[in-house]
Design a protein around this motif. Structure first.
Motif: not given
Length: 240
Positions: A24-26, A93-98
């Motif tokens: 998850v990216l904030l 890796g790939d992001v699941d949440g923003v």
């Protein structure tokens, strides 16, 4: 679009396993609510990347959430966001949440006081949302549990002259997020599969004192399937 009023959040022990292990990216995560979200996500077993444009504040936010990773980036610069995506992919890796937290308040002075300078300041939030959501759209659509959320304001439903600039930018951000939600739904339909990504709007009257509640509400987006949340407005806080 659905409207959901939320004044309580489920305790952490009730959370499903969908959030565990997710990246998850904030975006703009150095604020108080960003720090609360980082801690809540880490406690739920997620992996967290905090992104900010101020190195000092970014280091403090990362120190406040042991285990979180920090990335310095101007989120209003599309090229910088593309480079951020590449760094995140290479390292995690790939992001699941923003969770989009780039924002700020400027207002007052009635309609005559809604200056172009203040509008330009507020517009940075929408610019960053556009850049980040485009850069990570493929990741979120491909994730088995992709989530994008923004923090909007109850002023969108009842804008005041003294906050016209602010309400206008928030309304535009909501429209953009709803377009993201439509894209998630269309992608799933075209692929003839169940939707797995959701774009959500949180509305608050003020974030002061609601940082933990907003963080818990964001984590709770993984408590159910994407179709339960996509294109939904969630009001956080009593009387929001």
């Amino acid at each position: 679009m659905s409207d959901v009023s939320q004044t309580e959040t489920p305790p952490p022990e009730q959370a499903q396993e969908l959030v565990r292990g997710r990246l998850v990216l904030l975006a703009g995560g150095t604020s108080a609510v960003g720090r609360a979200a980082a801690r809540a996500l880490l406690e739920a077993g997620a992996r967290v990347v905090i992104v900010g444009s101020d190195a000092t504040r970014l280091a403090e936010a990362a120190a406040d959430a042991p285990g979180a990773h920090a990335e310095l980036c101007d989120l209003t610069d599309a090229d910088a966001v593309s480079a951020l995506r590449d760094r995140v992919h290479a390292a995690h890796g790939d992001v699941d949440g923003v969770l989009h937290l780039v924002g700020g308040w400027r207002g007052g002075g009635g309609l005559a006081g809604q200056s172009d300078e203040e509008f330009a300041f507020l517009l940075r939030s929408l610019t960053a949302l556009r850049a980040v959501s485009r850069a990570f759209d493929e990741d979120l659509r491909a994730s088995p549990a992709g989530r994008l959320a923004i923090v909007s304001s109850t002023s969108v439903a009842r804008p005041l002259a003294g906050g016209a600039n602010y309400a206008a930018v928030k309304a535009a951000s909501e429209a953009w997020t709803r377009a993201v939600a439509q894209g998630f739904a269309k992608n799933a339909r075209d692929a003839e599969r169940a939707i797995s990504a959701a774009a959500v709007i949180f509305r608050v009257k003020s974030l002061n004192g609601l940082e933990e509640a907003l963080a818990a509400a964001f984590v709770a987006l993984w408590d159910d399937t994407a179709d339960a949340f996509n294109d939904v407005v969630i009001e956080v806080g009593a009387g929001a």
